[in-house]
Design a protein around this motif. Structure first.
Motif, PDB file in Angstrom:
ATOM      1  N   ALA A  20       4.591  75.615 -32.384  1.00 38.14           N
ATOM      2  CA  ALA A  20       5.115  74.793 -31.288  1.00 38.14           C
ATOM      3  C   ALA A  20       5.242  73.364 -31.782  1.00 38.14           C
ATOM      4  O   ALA A  20       4.754  73.009 -32.863  1.00 38.14           O
ATOM      5  N   ARG A  79      -1.047  82.692 -26.329  1.00 38.46           N
ATOM      6  CA  ARG A  79      -0.334  81.442 -26.624  1.00 38.46           C
ATOM      7  C   ARG A  79      -1.078  80.282 -25.938  1.00 38.46           C
ATOM      8  O   ARG A  79      -0.592  79.703 -24.959  1.00 38.46           O
ATOM      9  N   ARG A  95       0.218  76.708 -24.517  1.00 32.28           N
ATOM     10  CA  ARG A  95       1.126  76.542 -23.391  1.00 32.28           C
ATOM     11  C   ARG A  95       0.392  75.996 -22.167  1.00 32.28           C
ATOM     12  O   ARG A  95      -0.833  75.905 -22.148  1.00 32.28           O
ATOM     13  N   ASP A 141       7.949  77.104 -29.645  1.00 33.72           N
ATOM     14  CA  ASP A 141       7.659  76.570 -28.316  1.00 33.72           C
ATOM     15  C   ASP A 141       7.804  75.056 -28.282  1.00 33.72           C
ATOM     16  O   ASP A 141       7.249  74.342 -29.130  1.00 33.72           O
ATOM     17  N   VAL A 186       7.666  74.749 -22.465  1.00 32.92           N
ATOM     18  CA  VAL A 186       6.708  75.735 -21.963  1.00 32.92           C
ATOM     19  C   VAL A 186       5.283  75.187 -21.974  1.00 32.92           C
ATOM     20  O   VAL A 186       4.316  75.932 -21.811  1.00 32.92           O
ATOM     21  N   THR A 227       6.798  81.979 -18.012  1.00 28.99           N
ATOM     22  CA  THR A 227       6.378  81.881 -19.402  1.00 28.99           C
ATOM     23  C   THR A 227       5.682  80.571 -19.745  1.00 28.99           C
ATOM     24  O   THR A 227       5.045  80.482 -20.781  1.00 28.99           O
ATOM     25  N   ALA A 228       5.827  79.546 -18.912  1.00 34.98           N
ATOM     26  CA  ALA A 228       5.277  78.235 -19.245  1.00 34.98           C
ATOM     27  C   ALA A 228       3.856  78.073 -18.723  1.00 34.98           C
ATOM     28  O   ALA A 228       3.485  77.043 -18.180  1.00 34.98           O
TER      29      ALA A 228
END
Length: 301
Positions: A167, A9, A12, A189, A207, A2-3
């Motif tokens: 985030a 997103r 990230r 995040d 992330v 996920t990172a």
């Protein structure tokens, strides 16, 4: 995993807070900046953050600041890989910078809280609400060391619940906040905001990394980040120990000059800084030079 950077997103992964190449007369070298952005992406970084503190945005004219963003967008290959800093003394001005970012297709923006005075919670929330109105995802930047406004986990959770941030770039170095934030706002995040707590925050669930030292060592830093967020401590820990004497300069007062000096040493164009910053001298210069040359000798690039 996920990172990692992705178009849904785009804040990230490794987003490099880019240093801004200046000529000897202190004018902006846009060609060198475009080449630098391309080089970072080609060497494993996911995107760039122009007009942050490392990019000396406070010293730029409005025309220069806007052109820096356009240059980054053109060079990055995908405008979503660009996260401009939109900090300003006024919320209206910050929103206008966010609107410019939206117009050219940037995937997100980075926003400090009000920093002309010690703002209260109501002012902070109104500030983020105004800038979020531009329609581009907002990454909060928590740096109470310089701004004197602390975006605590509780306040960040409130801003996220309001729909105003996606985030946070966490710069305090207090790793305990990562766990409290995960409890209060599990969908917010966490992004590493200081190079010298990279491993600790990666282990705590970060992330992304809004990074300084990939300006000089992108390939090694990319390898370190990816090992850290995947839990590969056998790879990450030796790299981190090897680089830590260098990474800690990202958190010091002279971080702009330090990273630019490291860039010069490795054959990139860091160049001078604009006043009121002054060039490194004495023991500080020796320490940065020694740490950079050690990294080069150990094969980091």
């Amino acid at each position: 995993m996920t990172a990692t950077w992705n178009s849904s997103r785009p804040w990230r992964g490794i987003m490099v807070a880019t240093a801004l190449p200046l000529r000897d007369d202190l004018s902006v070298d846009y060609d060198a900046y475009a080449e630098h952005v391309r080089w970072l992406v080609d060497n494993g970084c996911d995107g760039v953050v122009p007009n942050g503190s490392l990019g000396e945005y406070q010293t730029l004219t409005d025309e220069e600041r806007a052109r820096v963003v356009r240059t980054a967008v053109e060079a990055a290959g995908d405008p979503a890989r660009v996260m401009p800093g939109v900090a300003a003394y006024g919320s209206g001005e910050a929103r206008r910078w966010a609107e410019q970012a939206a117009e050219v297709g940037c995937g997100s923006v980075l926003l400090l809280p009000p920093n002309a005075y010690r703002a209260d919670e109501a002012s902070v929330r109104a500030h983020y609400a105004e800038v979020a109105g531009a329609g581009v995802p907002v990454v909060a930047y928590n740096n109470p060391i310089d701004t004197k406004v602390d975006l605590t986990p509780a306040l960040l959770a409130g801003l996220h619940a309001d729909g105003h941030i996606v985030a946070v770039k966490e710069f305090t170095g207090d790793v305990r906040r990562a766990y409290e934030l995960a409890e209060l706002a599990p969908e917010l995040d966490l992004l590493i905001g200081a190079d010298d707590v990279l491993l600790e925050l990666a282990v705590a669930g970060a992330v992304g990394w809004i990074a300084g030292y990939p300006n000089a060592f992108p390939a090694t830093c990319a390898r370190l980040y990816r090992a850290a967020v995947s839990g590969d401590l056998r790879t990450a820990l030796p790299l981190y120990r090897s680089l830590h004497s260098l990474l800690r300069w990202d958190s010091k007062t002279e971080f702009v000059q330090s990273i630019k000096l490291s860039m010069d040493i490795v054959g990139r164009h860091g160049g001078p800084v604009r006043p009121p910053r002054t060039p490194l001298t004495g023991a500080v210069e020796v320490a940065v030079r020694t740490a950079t040359e050690k990294a080069v000798a150990e094969g980091h690039r």
